[in-house]
Write an enzyme that holds these catalytic residues in place. Structure first.
Site, mmCIF file in Angstrom:
data_model
loop_
_atom_site.group_PDB
_atom_site.id
_atom_site.type_symbol
_atom_site.label_atom_id
_atom_site.label_comp_id
_atom_site.label_asym_id
_atom_site.label_seq_id
_atom_site.Cartn_x
_atom_site.Cartn_y
_atom_site.Cartn_z
ATOM 1 C CE LYS A 1 -2.561 0.670 3.702
ATOM 2 N NZ LYS A 1 -2.001 -0.580 4.200
ATOM 3 C CB THR B 1 5.266 0.158 -2.479
ATOM 4 O OG1 THR B 1 6.017 -0.324 -1.365
ATOM 5 C CG2 THR B 1 6.151 0.170 -3.714
ATOM 6 N NE ARG C 1 -0.484 4.736 8.586
ATOM 7 C CZ ARG C 1 -0.574 3.450 8.914
ATOM 8 N NH1 ARG C 1 -0.868 3.099 10.144
ATOM 9 N NH2 ARG C 1 -0.373 2.514 8.003
ATOM 10 C CE LYS D 1 2.373 -3.462 9.072
ATOM 11 N NZ LYS D 1 3.018 -2.336 8.377
ATOM 12 C CB ALA E 1 -5.153 0.835 10.759
ATOM 13 C CG PHE F 1 -3.552 -3.109 9.230
ATOM 14 C CD1 PHE F 1 -2.475 -3.895 8.851
ATOM 15 C CD2 PHE F 1 -3.551 -2.584 10.511
ATOM 16 C CE1 PHE F 1 -1.433 -4.166 9.732
ATOM 17 C CE2 PHE F 1 -2.514 -2.848 11.404
ATOM 18 C CZ PHE F 1 -1.454 -3.645 11.006
ATOM 19 C CG PHE G 1 4.545 -10.023 -7.534
ATOM 20 C CD1 PHE G 1 5.711 -9.909 -6.784
ATOM 21 C CD2 PHE G 1 3.390 -9.431 -7.030
ATOM 22 C CE1 PHE G 1 5.733 -9.240 -5.579
ATOM 23 C CE2 PHE G 1 3.403 -8.762 -5.811
ATOM 24 C CZ PHE G 1 4.578 -8.661 -5.091
ATOM 25 C CD1 TRP H 1 9.358 -2.974 -4.152
ATOM 26 C CD2 TRP H 1 10.692 -3.659 -5.809
ATOM 27 N NE1 TRP H 1 10.539 -3.400 -3.592
ATOM 28 C CE2 TRP H 1 11.378 -3.828 -4.591
ATOM 29 C CE3 TRP H 1 11.341 -4.010 -6.991
ATOM 30 C CZ2 TRP H 1 12.668 -4.340 -4.517
ATOM 31 C CZ3 TRP H 1 12.634 -4.527 -6.926
ATOM 32 C CH2 TRP H 1 13.287 -4.692 -5.689
#
Length: 559
Positions: free
Chosen positions: A74, A76, A97, A108, A276, A304, A384, A412
């Site tokens: 998210k 990224t 954030r 994480k 969140a 999230f 991907f 990415w």
């Protein structure tokens, strides 16, 4: 085969622009920023006041499907989309954030994006940054110290030490601090009582700062925070302890938004970092409103899945801040959708159209939910190399059935170039489909009515059950007149339900609310379900074990 580069290696290869130049891009004067070295700065309230009369840009929310171990990306995508918008000639800024040290050293990871869609300097952002979280930790623990000192020094407020609700905090994952005993050692050491630690981002101070309009508003919010109840069952506030002034002193710089840049030198605002699943999961209202004044398109994200971060963004942040979002981007990956369809992580590289179709139910529900808020939606798929044509075509067809377009993103690997299609689709969506944003419930509803609307309309559960203790807490809030506020659900991020193993799109389940407490300073009511950890623990092999710093100061193992 091309050499794989880590995020930190990619970040270190890019020559950053001096932050003064970045500030000029978004209309800031040199004397309106406070430099923290060459590449990061705080923005003064003089700039915020000067820009207040400017027209607002368009507000784009980036959210995601229910998270899985396969990852969604998210942050990224938020960064990549902002870079993509600038590549097609739009003036865009991203507002994110701040990361917490707990996840950085745990499992994480940070929150600076990845690959060629990062914000930099990523090491600083993921570590101490400009000291905001340290300031919040200090302010929170100052209040705790003043509270216990008041009890020790005669307890004029008649605080019931068995009913102290304010917890100490630390910006670290440390399970041993969840339940502690303080005041041991004799009379001079204070009164013995049970106490608890939370992670800093769970502190009400974090939530209040992120929902404040300015420093004076923050002081008002700090003063009304409930820290305990007296022997008559009446609330005792930080204002009763005369703590708000000193706390605000510690937070006077932390409340100012932070300015950094993306790898493509696009301005980025990074400010505030509530989780969140236990808080409202959005960056500060001050940064969001400022970003709208400084850009034509402000991209922001909420933590999230859309059932948590986006719901709170729309029902709490937008409501309290008077924001009107123009569009929503839902981030998904084919790998994650296949996990929601029952495929184990080890088999995600194998084509499985059947599992994808089954797992699409999760994305479909998030699309339906966001449309209930009256918002135009587009789906961004992080692509991907393992994604097959059959899987991609199925996903596009399924989204068409819901009336939404899909954009295949390669942010990415390609940065803004990999988001040009998404940027064009978002701009077209905003120009052709009007937002009719409205919250999902009325704050004047009862607490149980608001809970039922969230659980039935957003989660698709069958009913809400409050434990006897939670029912007493609801009754107490109603008696105190503190029930007419938005609801902030504390719930697992891994499922629509309160069972983290119930992936996909479960229906008809029961949600059990175990704890109901008011965050009077932040301005919402927290309803806690299941076993949500407000002080996480470290995994068996913490990420910290693989980190180091070399003699020249360069870091290894940090992403």
């Amino acid at each position: 085969m091309a050499e794989f580069k880590t995020d930190i290696e990619i970040a270190n290869e890019v020559e950053m622009e001096p932050i003064v130049n970045v500030a000029k891009k978004c209309g800031l004067h040199e004397d309106e920023i406070e430099n923290y070295g060459k590449y990061k700065a705080k923005i003064s309230f003089d700039a915020i006041e000067r820009l207040e009369k400017e027209k607002d840009g368009k507000l784009i929310l980036v959210t995601a499907i229910t998270p899985t171990p396969a990852g969604e990306g998210k942050s990224t995508v938020s960064i990549g989309l902002t870079q993509g918008l600038n590549k097609i000639g739009k003036n865009s800024i991203v507002a994110l954030r701040e990361p917490s040290l707990g996840p950085v050293f745990g499992v994480k990871g940070g929150a600076a994006g990845g690959g060629y869609s990062q914000v930099v300097p990523m090491e600083d952002i993921n570590l101490h940054f400009t000291g905001d979280l340290h300031a919040m930790t200090a302010a929170n623990n100052l209040l705790a110290a003043l509270l216990d000192n008041h009890i020790q020094q005669g307890n004029v407020l008649r605080i019931d030490s068995r009913n102290v609700t304010w917890k100490r905090v630390l910006d670290m994952n440390d399970r041993s601090l969840r339940n502690i005993v303080i005041g041991l050692g004799g009379k001079a050491e204070g009164f013995v009582r049970e106490d608890h630690f939370m992670i800093t981002v769970a502190s009400e101070i974090m939530a209040a700062l992120c929902l404040s309009h300015d420093l004076e508003d923050l002081k008002v919010r700090l003063a009304r925070m409930i820290v305990a109840y007296n022997l008559d069952g009446e609330p005792v506030t930080a204002g009763d302890l005369q703590a708000q002034g000193a706390m605000a002193m510690l937070l006077k710089d932390a409340i100012k938004p932070n300015l950094v840049q993306t790898l493509e030198h696009t301005p980025a605002l990074i400010h505030g970092g509530p989780f969140a699943n236990i808080a409202h999961g959005c960056n500060s209202l001050i940064a969001t409103k400022l970003g709208l004044k400084m850009s034509d398109y402000l991209v922001t994200e909420a933590g999230f899945g859309a059932d948590l971060g986006a719901e709170k963004f729309l029902d709490i942040k937008c409501r309290l801040g008077g924001l009107n979002p123009d569009a929503v981007v839902i981030v998904a990956t084919i790998k994650a959708l296949k996990m929601h369809g029952g495929v184990p992580k080890t088999e995600l590289s194998t084509e499985n159209v059947e599992a994808l179709e089954k797992g699409f139910a999760n994305l479909g529900r998030h699309i339906e939910n966001l449309k209930k808020f009256g918002l135009p939606v587009v789906v961004a798929v992080n692509r991907f190399v393992q994604d097959t044509d059959a899987e991609i075509n199925l996903l596009i067809e399924k989204c068409k059935e819901y009336g939404v377009e899909v954009s295949l993103c390669e942010v990415w690997a390609k940065g803004g170039e990999g988001a040009i299609d998404l940027a064009n689709k978002v701009v077209n969506l905003i120009e052709t489909e009007k937002s009719n944003y409205k919250p999902i419930y009325d704050v004047e509803d009862t607490i149980e009515e608001k809970l039922n609307i969230i659980v039935k309309e957003i989660y698709r559960g069958g009913k809400v059950t409050l434990t006897p203790a939670a029912k007493k807490q609801v009754k107490k809030l109603e008696e105190l007149g503190l029930d007419k506020m938005p609801i902030c659900m504390a719930k697992t991020q891994f499922s629509f339900s309160d069972d983290p193993k119930a992936v996909g799109a479960p229906e008809g389940f029961e949600i059990t609310v175990q704890d109901v407490r008011v965050s009077a300073g932040a301005g919402f009511i927290v309803c806690q379900t299941s076993n949500i950890m407000i002080m996480p623990g470290l995994p068996k092999v913490p990420a910290a074990n693989k980190m180091d710093v070399k003699a020249d100061g360069s870091m290894v193992g940090l992403f």
